[in-house]
Design an enzyme around this catalytic site. Sequence first.
Site, PDB file in Angstrom:
ATOM      1  N   LYS A   1      48.810  50.473  42.513  1.00  0.00           N
ATOM      2  CA  LYS A   1      48.815  49.414  41.493  1.00  0.00           C
ATOM      3  C   LYS A   1      49.654  49.873  40.321  1.00  0.00           C
ATOM      4  O   LYS A   1      49.624  51.040  39.950  1.00  0.00           O
ATOM      5  CB  LYS A   1      47.377  49.151  41.011  1.00  0.00           C
ATOM      6  CG  LYS A   1      46.508  48.502  42.061  1.00  0.00           C
ATOM      7  CD  LYS A   1      45.178  48.099  41.458  1.00  0.00           C
ATOM      8  CE  LYS A   1      44.264  47.486  42.519  1.00  0.00           C
ATOM      9  NZ  LYS A   1      42.919  47.215  42.009  1.00  0.00           N
TER      10      LYS A   1
ATOM     11  N   SER B   1      40.336  40.825  35.627  1.00  0.00           N
ATOM     12  CA  SER B   1      41.379  41.427  34.790  1.00  0.00           C
ATOM     13  C   SER B   1      42.710  40.698  34.987  1.00  0.00           C
ATOM     14  O   SER B   1      43.446  40.458  34.025  1.00  0.00           O
ATOM     15  CB  SER B   1      41.551  42.902  35.146  1.00  0.00           C
ATOM     16  OG  SER B   1      40.367  43.596  34.887  1.00  0.00           O
TER      17      SER B   1
ATOM     18  N   HIS C   1      32.933  43.160  33.435  1.00  0.00           N
ATOM     19  CA  HIS C   1      32.668  44.587  33.666  1.00  0.00           C
ATOM     20  C   HIS C   1      31.561  45.064  32.716  1.00  0.00           C
ATOM     21  O   HIS C   1      30.648  45.778  33.124  1.00  0.00           O
ATOM     22  CB  HIS C   1      33.925  45.428  33.374  1.00  0.00           C
ATOM     23  CG  HIS C   1      35.070  45.197  34.311  1.00  0.00           C
ATOM     24  ND1 HIS C   1      36.361  45.028  33.876  1.00  0.00           N
ATOM     25  CD2 HIS C   1      35.139  45.120  35.666  1.00  0.00           C
ATOM     26  CE1 HIS C   1      37.167  44.871  34.923  1.00  0.00           C
ATOM     27  NE2 HIS C   1      36.454  44.911  36.012  1.00  0.00           N
TER      28      HIS C   1
ATOM     29  N   ARG D   1      31.317  38.840  42.530  1.00  0.00           N
ATOM     30  CA  ARG D   1      31.465  37.551  41.863  1.00  0.00           C
ATOM     31  C   ARG D   1      31.383  36.383  42.838  1.00  0.00           C
ATOM     32  O   ARG D   1      30.746  35.376  42.570  1.00  0.00           O
ATOM     33  CB  ARG D   1      32.822  37.474  41.146  1.00  0.00           C
ATOM     34  CG  ARG D   1      32.918  38.322  39.921  1.00  0.00           C
ATOM     35  CD  ARG D   1      34.347  38.601  39.552  1.00  0.00           C
ATOM     36  NE  ARG D   1      34.935  39.509  40.519  1.00  0.00           N
ATOM     37  CZ  ARG D   1      36.139  40.066  40.395  1.00  0.00           C
ATOM     38  NH1 ARG D   1      36.884  39.772  39.352  1.00  0.00           N
ATOM     39  NH2 ARG D   1      36.590  40.904  41.301  1.00  0.00           N
TER      40      ARG D   1
HETATM   41  P1  ADP Z   1      39.214  47.138  41.347  1.00  0.00           P
HETATM   42  O1  ADP Z   1      40.598  47.392  40.867  1.00  0.00           O
HETATM   43  O2  ADP Z   1      38.572  48.236  42.142  1.00  0.00           O
HETATM   44  O3  ADP Z   1      39.002  45.772  41.936  1.00  0.00           O
HETATM   45  P2  ADP Z   1      38.027  46.210  38.940  1.00  0.00           P
HETATM   46  O4  ADP Z   1      38.185  46.939  37.669  1.00  0.00           O
HETATM   47  O5  ADP Z   1      38.727  44.904  39.050  1.00  0.00           O
HETATM   48  O6  ADP Z   1      38.388  47.229  40.041  1.00  0.00           O
HETATM   49  O7  ADP Z   1      36.485  45.965  39.240  1.00  0.00           O
HETATM   50  C1  ADP Z   1      35.546  46.988  39.337  1.00  0.00           C
HETATM   51  C2  ADP Z   1      34.233  46.424  39.840  1.00  0.00           C
HETATM   52  O8  ADP Z   1      33.782  45.405  38.954  1.00  0.00           O
HETATM   53  C3  ADP Z   1      34.292  45.757  41.212  1.00  0.00           C
HETATM   54  O9  ADP Z   1      33.068  46.017  41.867  1.00  0.00           O
HETATM   55  C4  ADP Z   1      34.405  44.293  40.886  1.00  0.00           C
HETATM   56  O10 ADP Z   1      33.922  43.478  41.925  1.00  0.00           O
HETATM   57  C5  ADP Z   1      33.527  44.211  39.659  1.00  0.00           C
HETATM   58  N1  ADP Z   1      33.843  43.090  38.768  1.00  0.00           N
HETATM   59  C6  ADP Z   1      35.056  42.721  38.317  1.00  0.00           C
HETATM   60  N2  ADP Z   1      34.977  41.647  37.506  1.00  0.00           N
HETATM   61  C7  ADP Z   1      33.657  41.317  37.454  1.00  0.00           C
HETATM   62  C8  ADP Z   1      32.908  40.267  36.806  1.00  0.00           C
HETATM   63  N3  ADP Z   1      33.517  39.328  36.067  1.00  0.00           N
HETATM   64  N4  ADP Z   1      31.577  40.248  36.970  1.00  0.00           N
HETATM   65  C9  ADP Z   1      30.965  41.182  37.745  1.00  0.00           C
HETATM   66  N5  ADP Z   1      31.594  42.173  38.399  1.00  0.00           N
HETATM   67  C10 ADP Z   1      32.920  42.244  38.268  1.00  0.00           C
END
Ligand code: ADP
Length: 181
Positions: free
Chosen positions: A46, A133, A22, A95
């Site tokens: 969630k 996460s 992130h 990803r």
């Molecule tokens: P959600 O619960 O909406 O999936 P996340 O917090 O997991 O939210 O992710 C928010 C954004 O960050 C999404 O667009 C996700 O694809 C992107 N994202 C998550 N992990 C990574 C990573 N390791 N590298 C790049 N983008 C990521």
Amino acid sequence: MGELDPRHAVYAGSFDPLTLGHLDIIRRGAALFDKLTVGIGSNPDKRPLFSLEERESTARKVLAPLKNVEVKCFEGLTVNFVRACNSAVMLRGVRTLTDIETEFTMTLANRALDPAIETVFLMASEKYSHISSSLIKQIANLGRGNTAEQLKAFLPSELIEPLLIKFLVSEAPVSEAPSTV
Ligand code: ADP
């Protein structure tokens, strides 16, 4: 309705917890746009490990050095939040090919909801593309407190202790509480 700013992007997600993946998207987004709002969503479907307040305060701490980045919490549809920020851009990270499939559907739905908002994708850096996460929570949970050093490859350092504490605390009632029957 007011004009939406195309130089202001919103990067929304659960950030439970905020990972180095992130953070990489946030840094790169902040370099592309004049302003970047990180929107922490409270999705009722969630059950997050970290409360909204915890996610907000740690994100603020980690992102403090990035001067054009602000952190906000929101409820409800992301497009509505983006519009409420007067931003014209929703920033997302991808990803894997599976991510692209999900994001494609979500983008079309968001476009139908609010055609004035564009979704912009940044491809994950190869260094972080395996990080999610949920993976981090599994490592912290199964590693049982011996993982602080290993977690450095996945998480901002400010978040390692709070994450490990969560699992120590959640373990306590099960392993240490005397039986009540
Ligand atoms: P959600 O619960 O909406 O999936 P996340 O917090 O997991 O939210 O992710 C928010 C954004 O960050 C999404 O667009 C996700 O694809 C992107 N994202 C998550 N992990 C990574 C990573 N390791 N590298 C790049 N983008 C990521």
